[in-house]
Design a protein around this motif. Structure first.
Motif, PDB file in Angstrom:
ATOM      1  N   MET A   1       1.028  -1.093   0.184  1.00 65.54           N
ATOM      2  CA  MET A   1      -0.044  -0.451  -0.694  1.00 65.54           C
ATOM      3  C   MET A   1       0.509   1.327  -0.047  1.00 65.54           C
ATOM      4  O   MET A   1       2.167   1.186   0.641  1.00 65.54           O
ATOM      5  CB  MET A   1      -1.021   0.228   1.186  1.00 65.54           C
ATOM      6  CG  MET A   1      -1.835  -1.382   1.258  1.00 65.54           C
ATOM      7  SD  MET A   1      -3.684  -0.599   2.793  1.00 65.54           S
ATOM      8  CE  MET A   1      -2.757   0.009   3.719  1.00 65.54           C
ATOM      9  N   LYS A   2       0.240   2.032  -0.802  1.00 70.44           N
ATOM     10  CA  LYS A   2       0.984   3.151  -0.594  1.00 70.44           C
ATOM     11  C   LYS A   2       1.232   4.135   0.891  1.00 70.44           C
ATOM     12  O   LYS A   2      -0.128   4.659   1.076  1.00 70.44           O
ATOM     13  CB  LYS A   2       0.339   4.124  -1.887  1.00 70.44           C
ATOM     14  CG  LYS A   2       1.251   3.964  -3.069  1.00 70.44           C
ATOM     15  CD  LYS A   2       0.764   5.221  -4.751  1.00 70.44           C
ATOM     16  CE  LYS A   2       1.058   4.584  -5.702  1.00 70.44           C
ATOM     17  NZ  LYS A   2       0.235   5.366  -6.669  1.00 70.44           N
ATOM     18  N   GLN A   3       1.769   4.804   1.068  1.00 70.61           N
ATOM     19  CA  GLN A   3       1.659   5.783   2.126  1.00 70.61           C
ATOM     20  C   GLN A   3       1.326   7.406   1.700  1.00 70.61           C
ATOM     21  O   GLN A   3       1.892   7.401   1.703  1.00 70.61           O
ATOM     22  CB  GLN A   3       3.243   5.869   2.892  1.00 70.61           C
ATOM     23  CG  GLN A   3       4.102   4.640   3.312  1.00 70.61           C
ATOM     24  CD  GLN A   3       3.311   3.549   4.042  1.00 70.61           C
ATOM     25  OE1 GLN A   3       2.650   4.178   5.157  1.00 70.61           O
ATOM     26  NE2 GLN A   3       3.559   2.508   4.736  1.00 70.61           N
ATOM     27  N   ILE A   5      -1.760   7.993   1.574  1.00 72.45           N
ATOM     28  CA  ILE A   5      -2.788   8.551   0.464  1.00 72.45           C
ATOM     29  C   ILE A   5      -4.089   8.058   1.210  1.00 72.45           C
ATOM     30  O   ILE A   5      -5.298   8.111   1.180  1.00 72.45           O
ATOM     31  CB  ILE A   5      -2.723   7.904  -1.289  1.00 72.45           C
ATOM     32  CG1 ILE A   5      -3.087   6.489  -0.581  1.00 72.45           C
ATOM     33  CG2 ILE A   5      -1.438   8.710  -1.235  1.00 72.45           C
ATOM     34  CD1 ILE A   5      -2.298   5.863  -2.077  1.00 72.45           C
TER      35      ILE A   5
END
Length: 82
Positions: A1-3, A5
């Motif tokens: 997962m992107k941090q 967002i």
């Protein structure tokens, strides 16, 4: 997962405006209004119009205005009964 967002989830108290029913849940919604919960902590208060405490489906006070089908209404209107 992107941090960075994903929204910040925190605990809030939702209150039904019509019945006063309150429940604690997690949400991304925030509010300037706060309330002290049963555990002694203070949480943001979110007022909502309908909850399971006041919704007709959950309370059993559902209104059946149009319970008849289209054919039944047509027959009733024009007197075509079997």
């Amino acid at each position: 997962m992107k941090q960075g967002i994903h929204p910040d989830y925190h605990e809030v108290v939702f209150m039904d405006s019509s019945t006063g029913f309150k429940f604690l849940s997690r949400s991304t919604v925030s509010s300037a209004e706060t309330v002290e919960w049963e555990d002694g902590n203070t949480y943001p208060l979110i007022r909502v119009e309908t909850t399971s405490d006041s919704h007709p489906f959950y309370t059993g006070k559902q209104k059946f205005n149009k319970a008849d089908g289209r054919v039944d209404r047509f027959n009733k209107k024009y007197g075509l009964t079997k």
